[in-house]
Scaffold this active site. Structure first.
Site, PDB file in Angstrom:
ATOM      1  CB  SER A 105     -21.841  52.912  40.287  1.00 44.25           C
ATOM      2  OG  SER A 105     -23.150  53.458  39.859  1.00 44.25           O
TER       3      SER A 105
ATOM      4  CG  HIS B  49     -20.067  57.611  37.687  1.00 42.35           C
ATOM      5  ND1 HIS B  49     -19.574  57.704  38.867  1.00 42.35           N
ATOM      6  CD2 HIS B  49     -21.267  56.919  37.807  1.00 42.35           C
ATOM      7  CE1 HIS B  49     -20.461  57.316  39.724  1.00 42.35           C
ATOM      8  NE2 HIS B  49     -21.382  56.714  39.117  1.00 42.35           N
TER       9      HIS B  49
ATOM     10  CD  GLU C 238     -17.146  60.457  39.912  1.00 40.44           C
ATOM     11  OE1 GLU C 238     -16.598  60.787  40.910  1.00 40.44           O
ATOM     12  OE2 GLU C 238     -17.448  59.177  39.903  1.00 40.44           O
TER      13      GLU C 238
ATOM     14  CG  ASN D 240     -20.637  56.430  44.386  1.00 43.01           C
ATOM     15  OD1 ASN D 240     -21.259  57.379  44.722  1.00 43.01           O
ATOM     16  ND2 ASN D 240     -20.813  55.830  43.217  1.00 43.01           N
TER      17      ASN D 240
HETATM   18  P1  NAI Z   1     -31.918  49.928  36.308  1.00 42.53           P
HETATM   19  O1  NAI Z   1     -32.061  48.479  36.685  1.00 42.53           O
HETATM   20  O2  NAI Z   1     -32.822  50.727  36.629  1.00 42.53           O
HETATM   21  O3  NAI Z   1     -31.867  49.911  34.483  1.00 42.53           O
HETATM   22  C1  NAI Z   1     -30.839  48.754  33.702  1.00 42.53           C
HETATM   23  C2  NAI Z   1     -31.532  48.622  32.455  1.00 42.53           C
HETATM   24  O4  NAI Z   1     -30.633  48.052  31.432  1.00 42.53           O
HETATM   25  C3  NAI Z   1     -33.095  47.869  32.457  1.00 42.53           C
HETATM   26  O5  NAI Z   1     -33.877  48.661  31.816  1.00 42.53           O
HETATM   27  C4  NAI Z   1     -32.487  46.717  31.846  1.00 42.53           C
HETATM   28  O6  NAI Z   1     -33.569  46.321  31.079  1.00 42.53           O
HETATM   29  C5  NAI Z   1     -31.358  47.252  30.778  1.00 42.53           C
HETATM   30  N1  NAI Z   1     -30.393  46.010  30.437  1.00 42.53           N
HETATM   31  C6  NAI Z   1     -30.091  45.209  31.242  1.00 42.53           C
HETATM   32  N2  NAI Z   1     -29.308  44.259  30.368  1.00 42.53           N
HETATM   33  C7  NAI Z   1     -29.480  44.833  29.216  1.00 42.53           C
HETATM   34  C8  NAI Z   1     -28.822  44.343  27.757  1.00 42.53           C
HETATM   35  N3  NAI Z   1     -28.001  43.386  27.787  1.00 42.53           N
HETATM   36  N4  NAI Z   1     -29.068  44.955  26.901  1.00 42.53           N
HETATM   37  C9  NAI Z   1     -29.705  46.198  26.988  1.00 42.53           C
HETATM   38  N5  NAI Z   1     -30.309  46.580  28.004  1.00 42.53           N
HETATM   39  C10 NAI Z   1     -30.195  46.069  29.277  1.00 42.53           C
HETATM   40  O7  NAI Z   1     -30.316  50.291  36.612  1.00 42.53           O
HETATM   41  P2  NAI Z   1     -29.626  51.723  36.666  1.00 42.53           P
HETATM   42  O8  NAI Z   1     -29.984  52.233  38.226  1.00 42.53           O
HETATM   43  O9  NAI Z   1     -30.172  52.744  35.694  1.00 42.53           O
HETATM   44  O10 NAI Z   1     -28.048  51.538  36.552  1.00 42.53           O
HETATM   45  C11 NAI Z   1     -27.598  51.135  35.383  1.00 42.53           C
HETATM   46  C12 NAI Z   1     -26.209  51.545  35.616  1.00 42.53           C
HETATM   47  O11 NAI Z   1     -25.806  52.692  35.777  1.00 42.53           O
HETATM   48  C13 NAI Z   1     -25.419  50.447  36.613  1.00 42.53           C
HETATM   49  O12 NAI Z   1     -24.192  50.410  35.981  1.00 42.53           O
HETATM   50  C14 NAI Z   1     -25.310  51.470  37.671  1.00 42.53           C
HETATM   51  O13 NAI Z   1     -24.184  51.244  38.367  1.00 42.53           O
HETATM   52  C15 NAI Z   1     -24.956  52.671  37.045  1.00 42.53           C
HETATM   53  N6  NAI Z   1     -25.263  53.955  37.956  1.00 42.53           N
HETATM   54  C16 NAI Z   1     -26.481  53.961  38.713  1.00 42.53           C
HETATM   55  C17 NAI Z   1     -26.995  55.038  39.315  1.00 42.53           C
HETATM   56  C18 NAI Z   1     -28.177  55.058  40.152  1.00 42.53           C
HETATM   57  O14 NAI Z   1     -28.451  55.959  41.012  1.00 42.53           O
HETATM   58  N7  NAI Z   1     -28.980  54.365  39.871  1.00 42.53           N
HETATM   59  C19 NAI Z   1     -25.990  56.356  39.470  1.00 42.53           C
HETATM   60  C20 NAI Z   1     -24.586  56.168  38.397  1.00 42.53           C
HETATM   61  C21 NAI Z   1     -24.467  55.134  37.930  1.00 42.53           C
END
Ligand code: NAI
Ligand code: 3HC
Length: 647
Positions: A405, A426, A438, A476
Site C-alpha cells: 500500500s 495494488h 492500481e 491513498n
Molecule cells: P494480513 O496481516 O492480513 O496478512 C498478511 C499475511 O502474510 C499473513 O497471513 C501472514 O501469515 C503472511 N505472511 C507474512 N510473512 C510471510 C512470508 N514471509 N511468507 C508467506 N506469508 C507471509 O495483511 P493484509 O492486510 O492482507 O496486507 C497484506 C499486504 O497488502 C500489505 O502489504 C498491505 O499493505 C497490503 N494492502 C492491504 C490492504 C488492506 O486493506 N488490508 C489494502 C491494500 C493493500
C-alpha cells in the site's frame, strides 16, 4: 455495408442488424429500421418479421455518443411505435443483451424470444437518465408495476429465465436463435395475435405502493436524480393514458439527458470502458496467465486468491508455515462460503473454487507460475525476503508483483535479477469485491509486464488504473489529503457529525470520520509512526491523539465517536471533544454544501498535483480510482470531474 439487411425464408422475413460493436441505435440504424418497416409492410409475401442482430449482442441501447448532440430523426419513440404499428407482427430474437433502447425496440415487437444466457434490462438510470422510448410506459404493461419499478429504477438487467417469469419475454430458447425465431414465428401466425404492448392494461397497485417506493428509492439514491424521476414516470404510466405518459417520459428523458449528473455518468461510462485497454499498450502482447501464485493468505492475499479463482485461474497459495497456511485456506473458505450464503455461488461452485487453490509453504510450488502476487506484512524486510525466494524459485519469465500500500516498490524490487518483470498490483479490500486495481510500474518494468497487469485487470473484471510511484500512489494519497482536510475543518471548529453528514449529503455512504471508525484508526497511525521513526517530519494528526488515548475506532468501543457495546450507531463523544479542544483554534460556521465543496476541492487539488507530477495519466483515471476504490459518488463523476464545475 448497410447496418440493416432483409432476408426472406418463405413468408417470414428476417431483419438483421449489424452495427458493431454493440448494435447501438445510431441515427443510421434507426433510419434503417424505419425503412425496413415500410419495405416489409409493402411486401404481400411477408407475414411476419424476425428482428435479429449480428455480433456479440442484440441492440445495447441508444448510441450514447449521440447524447451530447441534438436529437436526430427518426426519434426512437417514433421508431418503437412504428414497429409496433407495422402490419406484420415483429418478433425480437435476443442474444447477448437487449438494453435500454434495445429492449424498448423489443417491446415494440409483438413477441420477444431470447437465448438462454441473454439478458434484458433498462440501465438508463446508470447513465443519469430515464428510458426515453417507452421503457417506463411499456414495461409495466408487460410485467406489472413492481417488476417495472425494480427494473427501471434499479437499472440492473435480468437474465432470460427471470425475464420470462416476469412476462418481459415470451420464450427462452437454446441452440440456433434464428431457427428458433423462425419456428416461433410460424407457430405464432397460427394463433390470434396478442394485443400490442401499448394497448395492454396496467393493474393498479395497492394503496400506498408509490409512496413506499418513493421512500425506499430516495434513501438508496442519496441525491442521485434519475431513479426518483424514473419512478415518477412509472407512476404516470400507471395513472395516465399511454400518450400522456409517453409525453411525460420523453420530456423527463430530454431534461435529464442534458443534466450535470448525466454528463458525469456518461464520462464515467466511457472512462470505465477505456481503462482496461490503454492506448499506449495497444500493441503490446501480455504474458499468458495460466497459473498464479499468491504469497500471504491474510486479508488481502485471500481476497486476491478468491478474485483469481472467480476468474477461473488456478492458484498456489504460499504461507510462512503450516498453521498460517491453514488459516489462509480457512480465510478463502470463509469468502466462498459467504458467496453461498448470499446466493452468488452454489455449494458445488464454492467447493470447486476452493479445490483450485493449492496451499504450500515451499516456494518450489511456484516453479510453473506465470505471475506471483505478494501480499505479506507491510514490512520492507519481510517483503524483500519473499522476493529473494521468488527470484530463486520462479521461472525467469514469471511476473512478480507486490500488493504494497505504502512501501516504495523500487525498494522492494532492489536486487531482483530481472526487474523488468516486477510490478506493483495494488488491490483494494475486499479484493474479490472492490473493482479498483492500481497498477504501479517502476522505471524498469517492461511494457509487457505492464500490459500483463492490465490483462489481469480485464480477466478479473476490475477497473485497472496506472499509477506512478509516490506515497500512497493515487488513491491513498488523495485519501490522506481528504482526511487531513477534514481534520483541518475540525481545527476550525466544525463539528465531526456535521462533516460526516455533509459528505453523506454529497453522496458518500459514509463521512470521513465514521469511515475511519469502521476501518480502524490504527493502520494510518502506525504508518505515520513508521515514517516518523524513519526520520520524516510528519505533523501530529488529530487522529494520533485519539489512538494514543486508546481510541482506535469501533473495535475499541470508540474512535471519533463513542459506540455502545455491540452497536454500530455513532454517538458524539465528550471525551473526544475534550481531547481535541486544545487544537480547535477558530469557530467558523459552514453549511454542509460548503463543507463538501471544501473537501472535494482538496481532493481535486491533490489530484491535480498527482497529475502535474505524472503519477496519474489522466483526470478520468483519478476519478475512476475515487469512484471504484473510495466510494466517491459515481453520479458526481469523481473529484476531477466535479472540480471542473461540471458536477
Ligand atoms: P494480513 O496481516 O492480513 O496478512 C498478511 C499475511 O502474510 C499473513 O497471513 C501472514 O501469515 C503472511 N505472511 C507474512 N510473512 C510471510 C512470508 N514471509 N511468507 C508467506 N506469508 C507471509 O495483511 P493484509 O492486510 O492482507 O496486507 C497484506 C499486504 O497488502 C500489505 O502489504 C498491505 O499493505 C497490503 N494492502 C492491504 C490492504 C488492506 O486493506 N488490508 C489494502 C491494500 C493493500
Ligand atoms: N452507445 C455507444 N457505444 C456503446 C454503447 C452505447 N449504448 N454501449 C457500449 N458501447 C461501446 C463501448 O464504449 C465500447 O467501445 P470501445 O470498444 O470503443 O471502448 C464498446 O461499445 C464495447 O463495450 P463494452 O466494452 O462495454 O462491451 P461488453 O461486451 O463488455 O458489454 C454491453 C456489452 C453489455 C452491451 C455493454 O456495452 C453495455 O452495458 N452497454 C451500455 C448499455 C446501456 O447503457 N444502454 C442504455 C443506453 S441509454 C438508452 O438506451 C436510452 C433509451 O431509453 C432512449
Amino acid at each position: 455495408m448497410s447496418v440493416v439487411t432483409i432476408a426472406h425464408a418463405g413468408e417470414i422475413a428476417t431483419v438483421t442488424i449489424d452495427n458493431p460493436p454493440v448494435n447501438a441505435l445510431s441515427q443510421a440504424l434507426r433510419q434503417g429500421l424505419w425503412d425496413a418497416v415500410a419495405t416489409l409492410d409493402a411486401d404481400p409475401a411477408v407475414k411476419a418479421v424476425v428482428l435479429i442482430c449480428a455480433g456479440r449482442t442484440f441492440i445495447a441501447g441508444a448510441d450514447v455518443t449521440e447524447f451530447g448532440k441534438p436529437p436526430m430523426e427518426p426519434h426512437l419513440p417514433d421508431l418503437v411505435a412504428r414497429i409496433e404499428g407495422a402490419q406484420k407482427p415483429w418478433i425480437a430474437a435476443i442474444h447477448g443483451s437487449a438494453l435500454g433502447g434495445g429492449f424498448e425496440i423489443a417491446m415494440g415487437c409483438r413477441f420477444r424470444i431470447a437465448l438462454e444466457g441473454a439478458s434484458v434490462g433498462l440501465p438508463e438510470v446508470t447513465l443519469g437518465i430515464v428510458p426515453g422510448a417507452s421503457g417506463t410506459v411499456r414495461t409495466p404493461r408487460l410485467a406489472g408495476v413492481q417488476a417495472a419499478v425494480d427494473l427501471v429504477t434499479g437499472g440492473k438487467p435480468v437474465k432470460a429465465a427471470k425475464a420470462k417469469t416476469l412476462g418481459l419475454i415470451d420464450a427462452v430458447v437454446s441452440g440456433d436463435l434464428q431457427a428458433a425465431a423462425l419456428a416461433f414465428a410460424r407457430e405464432a401466425l397460427e394463433q390470434p395475435l396478442p394485443l400490442p404492448v401499448s394497448q395492454r392494461p396496467i393493474a393498479t397497485p395497492e394503496p400506498g405502493f408509490w409512496e413506499a417506493q418513493q421512500t425506499a428509492i430516495a434513501k438508496r439514491a442519496r441525491g442521485e436524480a434519475a431513479p426518483l424521476r424514473a419512478l415518477e414516470c412509472l407512476r404516470k404510466a400507471a395513472e395516465a393514458s399511454f400518450d400522456v405518459a409517453m409525453a411525460h417520459e420523453r420530456a423527463t428523458f430530454l431534461e435529464l439527458r442534458a443534466s450535470e449528473q448525466a454528463q458525469a455518468l456518461r464520462a464515467v461510462f466511457f472512462a470505465e470502458r477505456a481503462a482496461p485497454r490503454p492506448a499506449h499498450l495497444r500493441d503490446v502482447e501480455p504474458v499468458a496467465l495460466r497459473k498464479v501464485g499468491v504469497i500471504g493468505g491474510g486479508t488481502m492475499g485471500a481476497g486476491i486468491a478468491a478474485a483469481l479463482r472467480d476468474a477461473g485461474l488456478p492458484v498456489t497459495l504460499i504461507e510462512r508455515d503450516a498453521e498460517a497456511l491453514a488459516r489462509g485456506l480457512g480465510n478463502l473458505k470463509t469468502i466462498f462460503d459467504g458467496g453461498v450464503k448470499r446466493g452468488k455461488l452454489s455449494e458445488s461452485q464454492a467447493a470447486e473454487r476452493l479445490a483450485g487453490v493449492t496451499g504450500a509453504t515451499d516456494y518450489a510450488a511456484l516453479a510453473d507460475a506465470d505471475l506471483v502476487i505478494e501480499a505479506v506484512f507491510e514490512e520492507i524486510g519481510v517483503k524483500r525476503a519473499v522476493f529473494t525466494e521468488l527470484a530463486r524459485h520462479c521461472r525467469d519469465d514469471a511476473i512478480m508483483a507486490t500488493n504494497t500500500s505504502y512501501l516504495d516498490p523500487r525498494a522492494i524490487a532492489e536486487g531482483l535479477p530481472n526487474p523488468a518483470r516486477f510490478i506493483g498490483l495494488h488491490f483494494f479490500s475486499p479484493a474479490n469485491v472492490m473493482k479498483l486495481l492500481e497498477i504501479v510500474p517502476t522505471a524498469e518494468t517492461s511494457a509487457q509486464t505492464l500490459a500483463t497487469g492490465f490483462a489481469l485487470g480485464r480477466a478479473l473484471n476490475k477497473i485497472p488504473v496506472q499509477a506512478g510511484i509516490c506515497e500512497g500512489f493515487i488513491g491513498n494519497r488523495i485519501l490522506k489529503r481528504y482526511r487531513a482536510a477534514a481534520e483541518g475543518l475540525l481545527r476550525k471548529g466544525v463539528a465531526i457529525p456535521e462533516i460526516d453528514a455533509a459528505m453523506r449529503g454529497y453522496g458518500f455512504a459514509m463521512g470521513p470520520f465514521e469511515a475511519q471508525d469502521l476501518g480502524g484508526l490504527d493502520i494510518a497511525f502506525l504508518q505515520r509512526e513508521g515514517a516518523r521513526a524513519a526520520g520524516q517530519a510528519v505533523p501530529e494528526a488529530l487522529a494520533d491523539i485519539l489512538v494514543r488515548a486508546g481510541r482506535k475506532g469501533q473495535k475499541t468501543g470508540g474512535g471519533w465517536y463513542d459506540y455502545a457495546p455491540g452497536e454500530r450507531a455513532p454517538r458524539s463523544s465528550i471525551t473526544v471533544a475534550e481531547l481535541l479542544a486544545p487544537h480547535v483554534t477558530e469557530f467558523v460556521s459552514m453549511t454542509r454544501e460548503e463543507i463538501a465543496a471544501d473537501l472535494v476541492g482538496q481532493m481535486a487539488a491533490e489530484g491535480q498535483a498527482i497529475l502535474d507530477e505524472g503519477i496519474a495519466r489522466s483526470p478520468s483515471d483519478i476519478d475512476l480510482v475515487e469512484i471504484h476504490g473510495y466510494g466517491f459518488p459515481r453520479w458526481r463523476g469523481g473529484p476531477m470531474f466535479a472540480a471542473q464545475g461540471r458536477s
